[in-house]
Design an enzyme around this catalytic site. Structure first.
Site, PDB file in Angstrom:
ATOM      1  N   TYR A   1       6.531 -10.483   6.218  1.00 37.17           N
ATOM      2  CA  TYR A   1       6.399  -9.059   6.512  1.00 37.17           C
ATOM      3  C   TYR A   1       6.952  -8.772   7.906  1.00 37.17           C
ATOM      4  O   TYR A   1       6.976  -9.650   8.774  1.00 37.17           O
ATOM      5  CB  TYR A   1       4.935  -8.626   6.457  1.00 37.17           C
ATOM      6  CG  TYR A   1       4.390  -8.392   5.071  1.00 37.17           C
ATOM      7  CD1 TYR A   1       4.407  -7.124   4.500  1.00 37.17           C
ATOM      8  CD2 TYR A   1       3.848  -9.435   4.327  1.00 37.17           C
ATOM      9  CE1 TYR A   1       3.901  -6.895   3.239  1.00 37.17           C
ATOM     10  CE2 TYR A   1       3.340  -9.222   3.055  1.00 37.17           C
ATOM     11  CZ  TYR A   1       3.365  -7.942   2.518  1.00 37.17           C
ATOM     12  OH  TYR A   1       2.871  -7.727   1.264  1.00 37.17           O
TER      13      TYR A   1
ATOM     14  N   ASP B   1       0.824  -1.208   0.000  1.00 39.51           N
ATOM     15  CA  ASP B   1       0.000   0.000   0.000  1.00 39.51           C
ATOM     16  C   ASP B   1       0.859   1.259   0.000  1.00 39.51           C
ATOM     17  O   ASP B   1       2.086   1.203   0.111  1.00 39.51           O
ATOM     18  CB  ASP B   1      -0.911   0.013   1.231  1.00 39.51           C
ATOM     19  CG  ASP B   1      -1.915  -1.125   1.220  1.00 39.51           C
ATOM     20  OD1 ASP B   1      -2.209  -1.634   0.121  1.00 39.51           O
ATOM     21  OD2 ASP B   1      -2.399  -1.505   2.299  1.00 39.51           O
TER      22      ASP B   1
END
Length: 589
Positions: A265, A203
């Site tokens: 992540y 994002d």
């Protein structure tokens, strides 16, 4: 399945061959015997050698055609030798007649002395006019490759290249490849011609130490003097916050998004994000009603630290100065930077994060996905909360999340839920409740702390190294481990340092906490010591209708007008997303 005898279609008999008499005349054999269908007529295209006004031997029938077509066929023989000075034209592709009627050319006049004569030509193609240097460029082979990159996402609208003018990581990388000659000029105006795909779509504002882009590119473009590798040259054309680590030749079917079998992540949060809300905060007052004694379940050090907080005064200022930090609150920002998490709070946070491990229904942790959608079930392989580390003035806690795949906003909502539950003494049993059918509003944690460590290609690498499934080509593995040292140096300089500096300058996490603590909505009523989701926090359609009906019934009984309290929408804080891309899974990572 074979058809029954009664439904079988009778075969048409083959036409009987014609016989010739001694004088050469044809005798037609009658194929229309009783009970048999007539033989199909042969389809003969009329030509100048077989004009339509004569019977063709062996058929005994007259072929009728358009008289315009007959006139054209007759005139086409003389057109090439016509020297009467009339203007000659050719018809074919693009002139409305020879291309199946799809063109928009001038309609041919049918009769009269001004009729335009056309010269038939084949449906050939005309090669484009080549510019200087095109010959050499077009001879360079284009190969399917995996591009390994890293970036700091600050100032960008995300990873994925977009058709409008948004500034993206992929857009800058593609532009640099074009300048470097790795993308031909024919494909430079549209990234889809190079079949650009990414392993993870991060994002806006999200970083990556490693990400993979698959595309077709020229692997050996001519390099200027002084550059030894393509990666070195491309990096000279990129901003310093984006790096190309290298590239790997792959099999032709390689797609970075589908070939990545898992992704790792990291989320970094300041330890003061685990401090509880204050006694006078709306969230704290709600907890006092729903969960009396909730503060006694927290670490004593954290409670004492919050109780010593000076009275918070909302920011003030004229229009245009709303983002300006109230000087009276600067002391609180600096005070929280000195907080070091206590062991009880850290252990509670670890217990909460552990609940995500395994396969669960994460419909409450994304956008636009119902509970019964099969795609909301995701497998989390490993989760780890590392020991806190101090960078600059702030103590940071690192959460490593290794999952098979992730939906839009999933990680930020997972981290947000764990942080909110930890700072409100909500038990670990709350998280399994969020995997159930009840719909709740889970806020997103700031994007600032999210970092893609690297996508994993274990299955693909095993295939190419061991040549499974009939693979004959020699291909290298997609391995970020070759660039570990470069990636770590880049992380410290461009991600950790930038993250720390942005928090110092903008107080992103501190403001997010204040937003949560000052919420007056019932949407966060699932934060309680019982570990359940109360009816007022359920935002599903059925629950909302039940609340409206109950309110109407109570109003009718009391004789007062029904008051419908406005409820916070589940996705009120989420930006608009392309629903087609959402359904196709392109907004996932």
């Amino acid at each position: 399945m074979e058809a029954s005898e009664s439904t079988k279609r009778p075969r048409s008999p083959s036409p009987l061959p014609s016989t010739e008499t001694k004088d050469g005349s044809a005798v037609k054999n009658d194929s229309t015997e009783e009970g048999l269908p007539p033989a199909k007529k042969a389809h003969i295209e009329p030509t100048t050698s077989a004009p339509s006004d004569k019977s063709i031997s062996g058929l005994g029938t007259k072929v009728e055609i358009d008289p315009e077509e007959a006139m054209f066929n007759a005139s086409s023989e003389t057109t090439s030798n016509d020297n009467d000075g009339k203007k000659k034209k050719t018809w074919g592709r693009g002139q409305g007649y020879g291309n199946g009627g799809k063109g928009k050319g001038k309609e041919r006049e049918k009769t009269g002395p001004n009729a335009v004569k056309y010269e038939r030509r084949g449906n050939d193609w005309t090669p484009r006019e080549k510019k200087d240097g095109d010959d050499q460029e077009n001879r360079l082979p284009k190969r399917r490759c995996a591009l390994l990159v890293g970036y700091c996402g600050t100032g960008y609208s995300g990873m994925q290249i977009q058709t409008h003018d948004a500034k993206t990581i992929e857009g800058d990388v593609f532009a640099a490849l074009v300048k470097a000659g790795a993308i031909s000029s024919d494909n430079a105006n549209d990234h889809r011609k190079s079949d650009v795909q990414r392993a993870a779509r991060t994002d806006a504002g999200v970083h990556a130490a490693g990400n993979c882009i698959s595309l077709k590119m020229i692997v050996e473009p001519p390099l200027p003097e002084g550059y030894k590798t393509l990666a070195e040259y491309v990096n000279s054309l990129l901003p310093a916050q984006i790096r190309m680590w290298g590239f790997v030749r792959t099999v032709k079917s390689f797609n970075a998004r589908t070939a990545a079998d898992s992704r790792i992540y990291e989320y970094l949060l300041p330890s003061y994000c685990l401090l509880p809300p204050g006694r006078d905060d709306p969230l704290g007052k709600k907890l006092d009603k729903s969960s009396p004694g909730w503060r006694d379940l927290l670490g004593k050090e954290a409670v004492d630290f919050i109780d010593a907080t000076p009275t918070f005064e909302p920011e003030e200022g004229e229009e245009g100065e709303k983002g300006k930090i109230n000087p009276k609150n600067r002391g609180e920002f600096e005070r929280r930077r000195g907080w070091r998490v206590d062991q009880k709070t850290l252990s509670s946070f670890r217990d909460l994060v552990t609940q995500y491990k395994g396969t669960h229904n994460f419909h409450n942790f994304t956008v636009g996905k119902p509970f019964n959608d099969r795609s909301v079930k995701r497998f989390m392989i490993k989760l780890e909360v590392k020991d806190p580390q101090v960078y600059g003035d702030i103590e940071w806690i690192s959460v490593m999340i290794h999952g098979q795949s992730f939906m839009l906003h999933q990680i930020r909502k997972m981290i947000s839920m764990a942080m909110l539950a930890c700072r409100t003494a909500s038990p670990p049993s709350l998280l399994p409740e969020t995997f159930g059918p009840k719909r709740i509003h889970v806020p997103k944690a700031p994007p600032l702390g999210l970092l893609l460590q690297a996508p994993q290609f274990g299955v693909y690498n095993d295939r190419v190294l061991n040549k499974h499934h009939g693979l004959q080509e020699d291909r290298d593995a997609v391995d970020f481990g070759l660039y570990d040292e470069l990636m770590n140096d880049f992380k410290v300089k461009w991600i950790y340092e930038k993250l720390r500096q942005e928090e110092l300058d903008s107080h992103v996490f501190h403001k997010w906490m204040r937003q949560m603590d000052c919420s007056m909505s019932n949407g966060l009523a699932f934060l309680n010591t019982q570990g359940n989701i109360p009816p007022e926090a359920d935002l599903s359609k059925g629950a909302k209708e039940a609340r409206r009906a109950a309110a109407a019934a109570a109003a009718k009984e009391s004789g007062e007008e029904a008051k419908v309290e406005e409820e916070e929408d589940m996705d009120s804080e989420d930006e608009e997303v392309d629903m087609d891309e959402l359904r196709r899974g392109e907004l996932e990572g």
